[in-house]
Design a protein around this motif. Sequence first.
Motif, PDB file in Angstrom:
ATOM      1  N   LYS A 107       0.834  -1.208   0.000  1.00  0.00           N
ATOM      2  CA  LYS A 107       0.000   0.000   0.000  1.00  0.00           C
ATOM      3  C   LYS A 107       0.866   1.254   0.000  1.00  0.00           C
ATOM      4  CE  LYS A 107      -4.156  -1.827   2.262  1.00  0.00           C
ATOM      5  NZ  LYS A 107      -5.011  -1.767   3.486  1.00  0.00           N
ATOM      6  N   ALA A 110       2.288   1.671  -3.481  1.00  0.00           N
ATOM      7  CA  ALA A 110       1.244   2.112  -4.408  1.00  0.00           C
ATOM      8  C   ALA A 110       0.927   3.589  -4.203  1.00  0.00           C
ATOM      9  CB  ALA A 110      -0.009   1.268  -4.217  1.00  0.00           C
ATOM     10  N   GLY A 111       0.895   4.014  -2.934  1.00  0.00           N
ATOM     11  CA  GLY A 111       0.621   5.415  -2.641  1.00  0.00           C
ATOM     12  C   GLY A 111       1.704   6.352  -3.132  1.00  0.00           C
ATOM     13  N   ARG A 115       4.115   1.305  -9.912  1.00  0.00           N
ATOM     14  CA  ARG A 115       3.173   0.558 -10.743  1.00  0.00           C
ATOM     15  C   ARG A 115       3.534  -0.922 -10.844  1.00  0.00           C
ATOM     16  NH1 ARG A 115      -0.798   2.783 -10.191  1.00  0.00           N
ATOM     17  NH2 ARG A 115      -1.739   1.809 -12.042  1.00  0.00           N
ATOM     18  N   LEU A 132      -4.697  -6.771  -3.630  1.00  0.00           N
ATOM     19  CA  LEU A 132      -4.343  -5.355  -3.541  1.00  0.00           C
ATOM     20  C   LEU A 132      -3.810  -4.855  -4.882  1.00  0.00           C
ATOM     21  CD1 LEU A 132      -2.661  -3.577  -0.606  1.00  0.00           C
ATOM     22  CD2 LEU A 132      -1.712  -3.253  -2.880  1.00  0.00           C
ATOM     23  N   ALA A 133      -3.017  -5.696  -5.551  1.00  0.00           N
ATOM     24  CA  ALA A 133      -2.502  -5.319  -6.874  1.00  0.00           C
ATOM     25  C   ALA A 133      -3.643  -5.096  -7.852  1.00  0.00           C
ATOM     26  CB  ALA A 133      -1.551  -6.393  -7.388  1.00  0.00           C
ATOM     27  N   GLN A 135      -6.788  -4.277  -7.101  1.00  0.00           N
ATOM     28  CA  GLN A 135      -7.547  -3.099  -6.698  1.00  0.00           C
ATOM     29  C   GLN A 135      -6.868  -1.810  -7.151  1.00  0.00           C
ATOM     30  OE1 GLN A 135      -7.797  -3.595  -2.464  1.00  0.00           O
ATOM     31  NE2 GLN A 135      -8.983  -5.496  -2.632  1.00  0.00           N
ATOM     32  N   ASN A 136      -5.550  -1.808  -7.157  1.00  0.00           N
ATOM     33  CA  ASN A 136      -4.794  -0.610  -7.501  1.00  0.00           C
ATOM     34  C   ASN A 136      -4.229  -0.635  -8.916  1.00  0.00           C
ATOM     35  OD1 ASN A 136      -4.377   1.107  -4.818  1.00  0.00           O
ATOM     36  ND2 ASN A 136      -4.324  -1.053  -4.252  1.00  0.00           N
ATOM     37  N   HIS A 137      -4.580  -1.666  -9.686  1.00  0.00           N
ATOM     38  CA  HIS A 137      -4.109  -1.807 -11.066  1.00  0.00           C
ATOM     39  C   HIS A 137      -2.588  -1.778 -11.145  1.00  0.00           C
ATOM     40  CE1 HIS A 137      -8.239  -0.267 -12.737  1.00  0.00           C
ATOM     41  NE2 HIS A 137      -8.344  -1.315 -11.942  1.00  0.00           N
ATOM     42  N   LEU A 138      -1.947  -2.607 -10.279  1.00  0.00           N
ATOM     43  CA  LEU A 138      -0.498  -2.722 -10.266  1.00  0.00           C
ATOM     44  C   LEU A 138      -0.089  -4.036 -10.909  1.00  0.00           C
ATOM     45  CD1 LEU A 138       0.156  -1.770  -6.514  1.00  0.00           C
ATOM     46  CD2 LEU A 138       0.012  -0.229  -8.482  1.00  0.00           C
ATOM     47  N   TYR A 156      -3.878  -8.959 -13.101  1.00  0.00           N
ATOM     48  CA  TYR A 156      -2.669  -8.196 -12.841  1.00  0.00           C
ATOM     49  C   TYR A 156      -1.558  -9.025 -12.206  1.00  0.00           C
ATOM     50  CZ  TYR A 156      -5.499  -4.102 -13.874  1.00  0.00           C
ATOM     51  OH  TYR A 156      -6.298  -3.181 -14.500  1.00  0.00           O
TER      52      TYR A 156
END
Length: 408
Positions: A107, A110-111, A115, A132-133, A135-138, A156
């Motif tokens: 997190k 990502a913040g 990427r 989490l990846a 959700q955050n498009h990582l 992802y």
Amino acid sequence: MRTAHVASSRPLQALSLLTAGALLSGCAAAGTAGSDKAAAGDSSPVKVGLVYSRSGPLAAYGKQYLDGFTAGLAYATKGTNKVAGHPIEVTEQDDAGDPAKAVAAAKDLAGKGYRILAGSTDSGVALQVAPLAAQNHLLFVSGAAATDALTGINKYTFRSGRQSYQDILAAGTLLLGAKDKKVTVLSQNSAFGQANVAAVKSALEGQGAVVTSVLAPPSATDLTPFAQQVKAGSPDLVYVAWAGASAPALWTALDQQGVLDAGKVVTGLAGTASYPIFGPAAAKISFLAHYFPGAAGGNEVEKAMLDGVAKAGGTPDLFNPDGFTAAQMIVHAVEAGSPTDTAAMVKALEDWRFAGPKGDEQVRAEDHALLQPMFTARLNGQGADAKPELLHILPMSAAAPTVKSIAG
């Protein structure tokens, strides 16, 4: 946390050309990328977050992964540490094998605009980072985590190592004649252990085997009770799937309790530090192998990995390919996809076929499984002289797990 601009201190020495025909047609040339596609005036860094076990029960595996990643990044960028003109900036964070720490680290990265994530050593960690990846498009390239549940978990998530089902397919060449046999899976009560139980049941129950399991807490240090439990079940075949520093205590307990003399025992060949622990018992054990130094026959990419790890002061070992391949995948995702657009990175990786340190490898588009060769081996010698001998190579087509549908 520490940030490293990872680059080779000097170019790798010229490597021998691959023998003609060693790679199938359509395979990317050694999985390398040049740096001549840089957009004019754009030299912003590509930030990669490595969240892995620098400490904790799997710290030795994390070190092997990191050594491989460093060597792989130097190789895949031809010593420039750049992809299409973009420097690769690597930030390491230690999850210590704790999913909560890994999620917090992911997190945080990502913040900060990262990427790309990579590095999960532990299966339980990887299964928490993957959502989490998504959700955050990582882009998430998991490492040594072997759980089958990671394959197809979302669009992802990829993996740079093998999965448990591939271990079982390799073991299947050693577990012939399973019909009407009692098979016990001895492992840890973790995502890794549970995945191995599920994989053995999937592979052998269809052949008529009766599969049971003995699962020890990952924190257990006295493993004698679990060895006794295995022995009491009088299995015909014992499949041992074990990870971490307690392996010497496990094999001592199995030998002392007579498990190794009571029936056939099959296990994965672990890191080089584990070889001496088997002692004379090694002759009683059949080994499948994800990798051991030299298993791939010294192809160009394997040689580059071994040389790169050794030149950096490391010792070539079991999970070097997972790190090396992760670097190859990340470089390709940026080179053929985008330095910022993860959808383009995903598209670039899907169905990518390349020369990896284990041999011919491919990212399966349908579920992002990494198709790769697997090996079987035996240990010769004892103590410090124990060395693996390659018995058989399963090509990636023979070690392909069942296709899944990507969840989302």
